[in-house]
Motif scaffolding. Structure first.
Motif, mmCIF file in Angstrom:
data_model
loop_
_atom_site.group_PDB
_atom_site.id
_atom_site.type_symbol
_atom_site.label_atom_id
_atom_site.label_comp_id
_atom_site.label_asym_id
_atom_site.label_seq_id
_atom_site.Cartn_x
_atom_site.Cartn_y
_atom_site.Cartn_z
ATOM 1 N N ARG A 68 0.837 -1.211 0.000
ATOM 2 C CA ARG A 68 0.000 0.000 0.000
ATOM 3 C C ARG A 68 0.867 1.254 0.000
ATOM 4 N NH1 ARG A 68 -2.043 3.187 3.967
ATOM 5 N NH2 ARG A 68 -1.407 1.742 5.579
ATOM 6 N N ARG A 69 1.920 1.250 0.814
ATOM 7 C CA ARG A 69 2.829 2.400 0.852
ATOM 8 C C ARG A 69 3.507 2.625 -0.500
ATOM 9 N NH1 ARG A 69 3.969 0.550 6.222
ATOM 10 N NH2 ARG A 69 5.712 -0.667 5.444
ATOM 11 N N CYS A 70 3.695 1.557 -1.264
ATOM 12 C CA CYS A 70 4.322 1.669 -2.590
ATOM 13 C C CYS A 70 3.311 1.996 -3.687
ATOM 14 C CB CYS A 70 5.049 0.367 -2.932
ATOM 15 S SG CYS A 70 6.493 0.053 -1.908
ATOM 16 N N GLY A 71 2.044 2.092 -3.337
ATOM 17 C CA GLY A 71 1.032 2.445 -4.324
ATOM 18 C C GLY A 71 0.583 1.291 -5.198
ATOM 19 N N ILE A 72 0.819 0.057 -4.747
ATOM 20 C CA ILE A 72 0.429 -1.111 -5.537
ATOM 21 C C ILE A 72 -0.983 -1.573 -5.180
ATOM 22 C CG2 ILE A 72 0.996 -3.536 -6.007
ATOM 23 C CD1 ILE A 72 3.966 -2.716 -5.626
ATOM 24 N N VAL A 73 -1.336 -1.445 -3.909
ATOM 25 C CA VAL A 73 -2.697 -1.788 -3.469
ATOM 26 C C VAL A 73 -3.298 -0.600 -2.724
ATOM 27 C CG1 VAL A 73 -2.181 -4.263 -3.279
ATOM 28 C CG2 VAL A 73 -2.016 -2.826 -1.252
ATOM 29 N N ARG A 74 -4.617 -0.646 -2.591
ATOM 30 C CA ARG A 74 -5.349 0.323 -1.773
ATOM 31 C C ARG A 74 -6.127 -0.464 -0.733
ATOM 32 N NH1 ARG A 74 -8.342 3.225 -6.445
ATOM 33 N NH2 ARG A 74 -9.947 2.023 -5.424
ATOM 34 N N SER A 75 -6.451 0.206 0.342
ATOM 35 C CA SER A 75 -7.234 -0.457 1.384
ATOM 36 C C SER A 75 -8.417 0.405 1.767
ATOM 37 C CB SER A 75 -6.372 -0.738 2.610
ATOM 38 O OG SER A 75 -5.932 0.472 3.200
ATOM 39 N N GLN A 76 -9.409 -0.276 2.304
ATOM 40 C CA GLN A 76 -10.586 0.410 2.814
ATOM 41 C C GLN A 76 -10.895 -0.192 4.167
ATOM 42 O OE1 GLN A 76 -13.888 0.812 0.090
ATOM 43 N NE2 GLN A 76 -15.345 0.615 1.771
ATOM 44 N N ARG A 77 -11.055 0.649 5.157
ATOM 45 C CA ARG A 77 -11.330 0.178 6.507
ATOM 46 C C ARG A 77 -12.818 -0.091 6.696
ATOM 47 N NH1 ARG A 77 -7.986 3.500 10.846
ATOM 48 N NH2 ARG A 77 -6.632 1.707 11.073
ATOM 49 N N GLY A 78 -13.111 -0.810 7.753
ATOM 50 C CA GLY A 78 -14.502 -1.040 8.111
ATOM 51 C C GLY A 78 -14.896 -2.495 7.969
ATOM 52 N N ALA A 79 -16.122 -2.782 8.365
ATOM 53 C CA ALA A 79 -16.623 -4.154 8.352
ATOM 54 C C ALA A 79 -16.624 -4.749 6.947
ATOM 55 C CB ALA A 79 -18.040 -4.192 8.931
ATOM 56 N N LYS A 80 -16.898 -3.930 5.962
ATOM 57 C CA LYS A 80 -16.905 -4.416 4.580
ATOM 58 C C LYS A 80 -15.645 -3.976 3.854
ATOM 59 C CE LYS A 80 -21.840 -4.720 4.247
ATOM 60 N NZ LYS A 80 -22.972 -4.705 3.371
ATOM 61 N N GLY A 81 -14.614 -3.673 4.615
ATOM 62 C CA GLY A 81 -13.365 -3.207 4.041
ATOM 63 C C GLY A 81 -12.525 -4.346 3.507
ATOM 64 N N GLY A 82 -11.362 -3.991 3.056
ATOM 65 C CA GLY A 82 -10.442 -4.974 2.513
ATOM 66 C C GLY A 82 -9.427 -4.297 1.619
ATOM 67 N N TYR A 83 -8.860 -5.064 0.724
ATOM 68 C CA TYR A 83 -7.820 -4.579 -0.179
ATOM 69 C C TYR A 83 -8.230 -4.763 -1.624
ATOM 70 C CZ TYR A 83 -4.570 -4.084 3.676
ATOM 71 O OH TYR A 83 -3.952 -3.670 4.824
ATOM 72 N N LEU A 84 -7.678 -3.900 -2.483
ATOM 73 C CA LEU A 84 -7.848 -4.031 -3.918
ATOM 74 C C LEU A 84 -6.605 -3.451 -4.587
ATOM 75 C CD1 LEU A 84 -10.155 -1.325 -5.403
ATOM 76 C CD2 LEU A 84 -9.644 -1.376 -2.982
ATOM 77 N N LEU A 85 -6.390 -3.836 -5.837
ATOM 78 C CA LEU A 85 -5.254 -3.299 -6.577
ATOM 79 C C LEU A 85 -5.465 -1.809 -6.817
ATOM 80 C CD1 LEU A 85 -4.586 -6.025 -9.303
ATOM 81 C CD2 LEU A 85 -3.322 -5.635 -7.186
ATOM 82 N N ALA A 86 -4.397 -1.043 -6.736
ATOM 83 C CA ALA A 86 -4.479 0.394 -6.961
ATOM 84 C C ALA A 86 -4.547 0.721 -8.452
ATOM 85 C CB ALA A 86 -3.278 1.090 -6.327
ATOM 86 N N ARG A 87 -4.051 -0.189 -9.285
ATOM 87 C CA ARG A 87 -4.047 0.008 -10.742
ATOM 88 C C ARG A 87 -4.441 -1.301 -11.419
ATOM 89 N NH1 ARG A 87 1.215 1.914 -9.239
ATOM 90 N NH2 ARG A 87 2.017 0.044 -10.173
ATOM 91 N N GLU A 88 -4.581 -1.231 -12.716
ATOM 92 C CA GLU A 88 -4.862 -2.430 -13.499
ATOM 93 C C GLU A 88 -3.699 -3.411 -13.367
ATOM 94 O OE1 GLU A 88 -7.606 -3.226 -15.247
ATOM 95 O OE2 GLU A 88 -8.526 -1.365 -14.539
ATOM 96 N N PRO A 89 -3.969 -4.721 -13.377
ATOM 97 C CA PRO A 89 -2.894 -5.718 -13.262
ATOM 98 C C PRO A 89 -1.835 -5.588 -14.357
ATOM 99 C CG PRO A 89 -5.029 -6.763 -12.990
ATOM 100 C CD PRO A 89 -5.284 -5.347 -13.400
ATOM 101 N N GLY A 90 -2.208 -5.126 -15.530
ATOM 102 C CA GLY A 90 -1.259 -4.955 -16.620
ATOM 103 C C GLY A 90 -0.328 -3.764 -16.438
ATOM 104 N N GLN A 91 -0.595 -2.940 -15.433
ATOM 105 C CA GLN A 91 0.233 -1.774 -15.169
ATOM 106 C C GLN A 91 1.194 -1.983 -13.991
ATOM 107 O OE1 GLN A 91 -2.722 1.236 -14.505
ATOM 108 N NE2 GLN A 91 -2.970 1.655 -16.674
ATOM 109 N N ILE A 92 1.131 -3.131 -13.357
ATOM 110 C CA ILE A 92 1.981 -3.412 -12.189
ATOM 111 C C ILE A 92 3.000 -4.474 -12.590
ATOM 112 C CG2 ILE A 92 2.043 -4.252 -9.814
ATOM 113 C CD1 ILE A 92 -0.927 -3.313 -9.594
#
Length: 145
Positions: free
Chosen positions: A51-75
């Motif tokens: 996340r600190r490197c800008g590869i993933v993003r996170s969302q807090r909360g009960a329905k939170g979690g992680y997702l890619l910050a960009r398209e897979p073809g860009q990482i």
């Protein structure tokens, strides 16, 4: 050169995030950890670093979690490796005055190997890795005895 456990676990987690990205679904650490037998706390540390490197993003909360910050073809895989491990380095431990021609020959070959590995990791993206994984799942031979 060896793929560290840290990078291997991170790539598995990123592949899972790439799979869910198409649906826009957040993925929780516990789900990834259970699917790939990765310790939860260790995975949380890896994802925070990503996340600190800008590869993933996170969302807090009960329905939170992680997702890619960009398209897979860009990482690129190099970006993931560098984020977690830094750059490859090989330092001569001897004093510069005592280095022999053999030391310089070893260093030259090591630098060439590093450049080749860097080029390969720069060429491949998470999308490429996902496609290779999917191709491997299609080819599932059955053996009969």
């Amino acid at each position: 050169m060896e793929l560290s456990c840290k990078v291997n676990y991170a790539l598995l987690a990123l592949l899972e995030l790439a799979r869910h990205r198409e649906r826009g679904k957040l993925v929780q650490i516990e789900q990834i950890a259970a699917d790939y037998q990765i310790p939860d706390r260790y995975l949380a540390q890896l994802l925070m670093t990503l996340r600190r490197c800008g590869i993933v993003r996170s969302q807090r909360g009960a329905k939170g979690g992680y997702l890619l910050a960009r398209e897979p073809g860009q990482i690129t895989l190099l970006e993931v490796f560098t984020c977690l491990e830094g750059t490859w380095s090989h330092k001569q431990e001897s004093q510069a005055a005592s280095l022999t021609q053999a030391h310089f020959a070893i260093e030259e070959i090591w630098q060439e190997a590093t450049m080749a590995a860097t080029a390969v990791l720069q060429r491949y993206t998470l999308e490429d890795l996902r496609q290779k994984r999917d191709e491997g799942q299609q080819f599932n031979p059955m053996y009969y005895i």
